[in-house]
Design an enzyme around this catalytic site. Structure first.
Site, short mmCIF file in Angstrom:
data_model
loop_
_atom_site.label_atom_id
_atom_site.label_comp_id
_atom_site.label_asym_id
_atom_site.label_seq_id
_atom_site.Cartn_x
_atom_site.Cartn_y
_atom_site.Cartn_z
N CYS A 83 0.80 -1.23 0.00
CA CYS A 83 0.00 0.00 0.00
C CYS A 83 0.83 1.28 0.00
O CYS A 83 0.70 2.11 -0.91
CB CYS A 83 -0.93 0.02 1.22
SG CYS A 83 -1.98 -1.44 1.39
N HIS A 144 -2.61 6.64 4.35
CA HIS A 144 -1.47 5.73 4.58
C HIS A 144 -0.15 6.27 4.04
O HIS A 144 0.70 5.53 3.57
CB HIS A 144 -1.75 4.34 3.99
CG HIS A 144 -1.07 3.23 4.75
ND1 HIS A 144 -0.98 1.94 4.28
CD2 HIS A 144 -0.42 3.23 5.94
CE1 HIS A 144 -0.34 1.19 5.15
NE2 HIS A 144 0.02 1.95 6.16
#
Length: 590
Positions: A83, A144
């Site tokens: 990610c 993130h």
């Protein structure tokens, strides 16, 4: 005279006008100078989980509809198999190691909201350029990419510092710790060691106390007090690693303010959808960029009750079908506001599905179709080949399929050029403008080589030999599957990038992807006369690529990813961080 000229040229004018009329639908970029952009990015979705990519059991009619009305890319590649680095590349149009967003260690993503690493302030995202072009820019969902650098409120890595006018969502990522009913996910190996140490110290303390009371062992009370203190300390550390993760990582924010700490997972989907539609409605009269970064289909697979049990693939399938429904709701909002013809919609996943993610016999990760490997594997196709769909009615030809190497990094120059901006000239850019390829103006992608990293370690390189159509791929390192032959690293939960977890190949494994997309039959000099020529060509490309790399601070170093109390976002007085500012808000029935 006028009649005579018209009569004279009519045999030429008539077919010319007819040809122009036929081409008119695909010349609109000259009239739509600043289209809206709706970028839809799924989390951990496998390419084999979508109907238009070959799945016949999970129902994704809205995503499939985008492909029917637009362009489907069959060789769309993520710049990283996890990610944090993949999204950094997506936002900057650059390989993540150029910004320090790939790791030299096993901590390959941001682990805490209270870490100091993140997308560096000197990186220019496409959102920042669009912001300067007069766009309203919004990020809804997962970030993130870090929050703070030196203090709790400096927000140096926050979306609002990277070109987004509005942010609603998770600054971190979904993990099973966010769902109280699920088995905790964060650093399970560390927790097991901590619990084992707690038990051992507790047993030693109990034995010493028992020996002292029975007179079998001569132990000073101070020693017993110290042992008891250590036992308590280890127990508190073990308990905190379970209890506080949810409060420290599983939070929701609106701009700089925390709205839920911890997040109330039962309503997260409704809130994200509501915020997305609201952003479109608020900005319908001016150009806007909406980056809807889904929490689906990352574990713990938050799924509302009306979608539970609907699919033939358990909770994971339910979650994917709910995400497809959300896509449909966003598309309906675009249609309702009359924005369909002026909006470029893009759908993709940040990387491949997580094969190893299982719990109690349930498969909680995605499926990568015919492609080998999955999430966290930097070289194998299953970790990096993702769905890629564009829709722009009247501009992009409907029902088109393109089998050319493209990258998530290509979104950057594509949207920047359409918005009338310019990509930065003071740094190396790895993305390429896709619009000529998408419209059929050119036959081939601009990418000749794509470099596939696992952390900072180069695992594989792809060479598109345009004159023959061949797509060669050389693997220099591959992960060691466990158990052997399993196709993934089930014993560890993730495949490693270096060390004892990989096999080095000399000469490299070579595949021709147009003939062997599953990477099942490695080629050799004995079977392919061009073997040595291809390997040398790729080797020279690696040398040239490495000359473009410059040292930058490591954002995912151990010192940057470790939890720091003074950086912890907190709604309240630390460590008593708790609030629910959404509790009194009535959710619309979406």
């Amino acid at each position: 005279m006028i009649w005579q000229l018209t009569s004279h040229w009519s045999p030429l004018v008539t077919p010319l006008i007819f040809a122009l009329l036929l081409q008119a639908p695909f010349t609109q970029p000259s009239t739509i100078t600043q289209p809206n952009f709706v970028l839809l990015l799924a989390d951990d979705l496998g390419i084999g989980d979508v109907g238009c990519y070959g799945n016949h059991t999970i129902r994704t009619p809205n995503i499939d509809g985008l492909a029917k009305e637009g362009v489907k890319l069959t060789q769309h590649i993520a710049a990283a198999p996890l990610c944090t680095p993949s999204r950094a590349a997506f936002l900057t149009g650059r390989y993540p190691l150029r910004s320090g967003m790939d790791a030299t260690n096993d901590y390959r993503v941001i682990f805490w909201n209270a870490g100091s690493g993140g997308l560096p302030p000197n990186e220019t995202t496409f959102a920042k350029i669009l912001q300067h072009q007069g766009y309203s820019t919004g990020l809804i969902g997962k970030w993130h990419q870090g929050v703070n650098c030196e203090s709790r409120n400096d927000h140096c890595h926050h979306p609002l510092k990277h070109g987004f006018d509005y942010f609603y969502g998770m600054p971190f990522t979904l993990i099973s710790d966010c769902q109280p009913t699920e088995t905790p996910e964060m650093d399970r190996a560390f927790r097991r060691k901590l619990w084992l140490s707690t038990q051992m110290i507790g047993l030693i303390t109990f034995t010493a106390v028992l020996g002292r009371l029975t007179g079998l062992i001569s132990v000073h009370w101070r020693t017993l007090a110290c042992l008891a203190g250590f036992s308590l300390l280890f127990f508190i550390s073990w308990f905190s690693s379970y209890g506080f993760v949810r409060y420290w990582n599983c939070i929701m924010m609106r701009n700089h303010g925390i709205t839920e700490q911890p997040m109330v997972t039962d309503r997260t989907t409704s809130l994200i959808l509501r915020e997305s539609i609201s952003f479109i409605e608020r900005n319908k009269h001016k150009p806007f960029l909406l980056f809807l970064s889904f929490l689906h289909s990352h574990t713990p697979l938050l799924t509302t009750e009306k979608f539970l049990g609907r699919s033939r693939h358990g909770l994971y399938g339910d979650n994917v079908e709910e995400m497809d429904w959300m896509v449909g709701q966003v598309l309906n909002a675009i249609d309702k506001e009359g924005l369909k013809e002026t909006t470029l919609v893009y759908f993709a996943s940040d990387h491949g599905g997580w094969l190893e993610r299982q719990e109690g016999g349930r498969q909680l990760g995605g499926w990568n179709g015919i492609y080998k490997g999955g999430k966290a594997m930097g070289g194998w196709e299953g970790g990096i080949r993702v769905p890629g769909i564009f829709r722009w009615p009247g501009v992009l030809p409907a029902g088109t399929v393109i089998d050319e190497p493209t990258s998530l990094m290509d979104i950057y120059p594509t949207v920047v050029h359409l918005a009338g901006g310019e990509v930065p000239q003071d740094r190396v850019m790895d993305g390429r403008d896709l619009l000529p390829l998408l419209r059929g103006a050119v036959e081939h992608s601009e990418h000749e080589f794509l470099f596939h990293y696992c952390g900072i370690h180069l695992h594989a390189v792809r060479w598109h030999q345009k004159d023959t159509g061949a797509v060669w791929k050389a693997h220099y390192m591959t992960p060691i599957f466990s158990p052997p032959g399993a196709g993934a690293c089930y014993d560890r939960g993730f495949c490693q990038c270096f060390g004892e977890g990989v096999t080095h190949h000399e000469p490299p494994l070579l595949f021709e992807l147009s003939q062997d997309p599953s990477e099942a039959k490695p080629l050799s000099a004995d079977t392919v006369p061009l073997f040595d020529t291809v390997i040398r060509k790729i080797g020279r490309a690696i040398e040239e690529h490495r000359r473009t790399l410059t040292p930058v601070p490591e954002q995912l170093s151990v010192s940057n990813v470790v939890w720091k109390p003074w950086l912890q976002p907190c709604c309240g007085t630390f460590p008593f961080c708790w609030c629910d500012k959404e509790g009194d808000n009535k959710l619309a029935d979406l």
